[in-house]
Design an enzyme around this catalytic site. Structure first.
Site, PDB file in Angstrom:
ATOM      1  N   LYS A 124       0.834  -1.196   0.000  1.00  0.00           N
ATOM      2  CA  LYS A 124       0.000   0.000   0.000  1.00  0.00           C
ATOM      3  C   LYS A 124       0.869   1.247   0.000  1.00  0.00           C
ATOM      4  CE  LYS A 124      -4.146  -1.768   2.267  1.00  0.00           C
ATOM      5  NZ  LYS A 124      -5.036  -1.624   3.436  1.00  0.00           N
ATOM      6  N   HIS A 159      -7.492 -13.155   1.384  1.00  0.00           N
ATOM      7  CA  HIS A 159      -7.158 -12.479   2.640  1.00  0.00           C
ATOM      8  C   HIS A 159      -7.147 -13.461   3.808  1.00  0.00           C
ATOM      9  CE1 HIS A 159      -6.164  -8.398   3.714  1.00  0.00           C
ATOM     10  NE2 HIS A 159      -6.700  -8.602   4.905  1.00  0.00           N
TER      11      HIS A 159
END
Length: 298
Positions: free
Chosen positions: A176, A244
């Site tokens: 990110k 995830h």
């Protein structure tokens, strides 16, 4: 200073996009949250300047969200979007104080991250059959990479061949905000990656990513999601079966084997330790289970 609300939103979203470099998914969430809030303000109070938006307006909006039976977790996410927006407005000098200063976020029940048991991961890689064609080889490597590294779906799809370091036994991941992190990997995984790279049926010069389909093109997120769901369905009955969940599994198994929480934080690419601490709860649950089974007075 009067700034139209739509202009203020646009400037803030540009800031998140080009300066903070947030992901497309995060940008979409912020945009929807802000548009929803200001649509509510417009319908209830008309066109008002940003400095006149008060905490009572925020509370009225929260009450409306609760009436729509929105979960506390979702309301908190929307409040987080507003907090960031008004913090940015203070920085720009549009307002002096945020209307969210006195707002208390609704309490949420702590959800432990879902993960796959170690024995089930062993079953997946030892006994579940993957096809011998290119799809089968790609599917198996998808699952191995997610479990061995804990990387996010977007990081997996964007992983480039040149980011695999065979000499130092590590991979470089772009996370990110374009933050790079290094993840050590096993010789077994590196051998599988090397074979996969050597056997690629089609090599398109413009494609540098590791994982590709039979036509040599990068994988879509939906393909990875569907693949993970299919194979995890063969070894576990947990409700969530997503990429995830394999990230949660990676972290939980590390913690259960005594890994230092700060090291796990770095491996996951978390900005703060708070995000990693949730995995200690799974460790505590495991300790409770061991205690109940082993202690004569339990």
């Amino acid at each position: 200073m009067h700034i139209p609300q739509h202009t203020a939103i646009k400037e803030f979203i540009n800031y998140l996009t080009f300066e903070k470099r947030y992901s497309r998914h995060t940008i979409t969430s912020y945009t929807l949250d802000l548009e929803q809030f200001f649509t509510f303000v417009q319908s209830q109070y008309g066109e008002i300047d940003l400095p006149k938006i008060s905490s009572s307006i925020i509370r009225t909006w929260m009450a409306e969200l609760k009436n729509d039976t929105l979960q506390s977790r979702s309301i908190n996410r929307k409040l987080s979007s507003l907090k960031s927006f008004f913090k940015y407005q203070i920085k720009q000098g549009t307002i002096i104080q945020s209307p969210l200063t006195t707002i208390v976020s609704p309490k949420t029940s702590k959800r432990l991250p879902a993960f796959v048991e170690e024995k089930n991961m062993d079953t997946l890689f030892s006994y579940v059959e993957f096809g011998n064609d290119w799809k089968g080889k790609t599917d198996k490597l998808i699952l191995q990479l997610l479990y061995h590294t804990g990387m996010r779906l977007s990081e997996l799809i964007g992983l480039k061949e040149q980011h695999i370091d065979f000499d130092y036994k590590q991979v470089k991941v772009l996370g990110k905000g374009n933050k790079e992190r290094i993840i050590p990997v096993s010789q077994e995984l590196l051998t599988n990656i090397r074979h996969y790279m050597a056997e690629k049926p089609v090599r398109l010069p413009q494609v540098t990513v590791l994982l590709v389909n039979a036509k040599g093109k990068p994988l879509y997120p939906k393909y990875v999601y569907t693949t993970v769901k299919h194979y995890l369905g063969a070894v576990t009955t947990i409700d969530k079966k997503s990429p995830h969940v394999l990230r949660h599994t990676f972290a939980t198994h590390l913690m259960n084997h005594g890994a230092d929480i700060n090291a796990v934080k770095e491996l996951l690419g978390h900005a703060s330790l708070a995000a990693t601490q949730v995995y200690t709860h799974n460790t505590i649950e495991k300790l409770k289970d061991v205690y109940k089974k082993a202690h004569p007075k339990a």
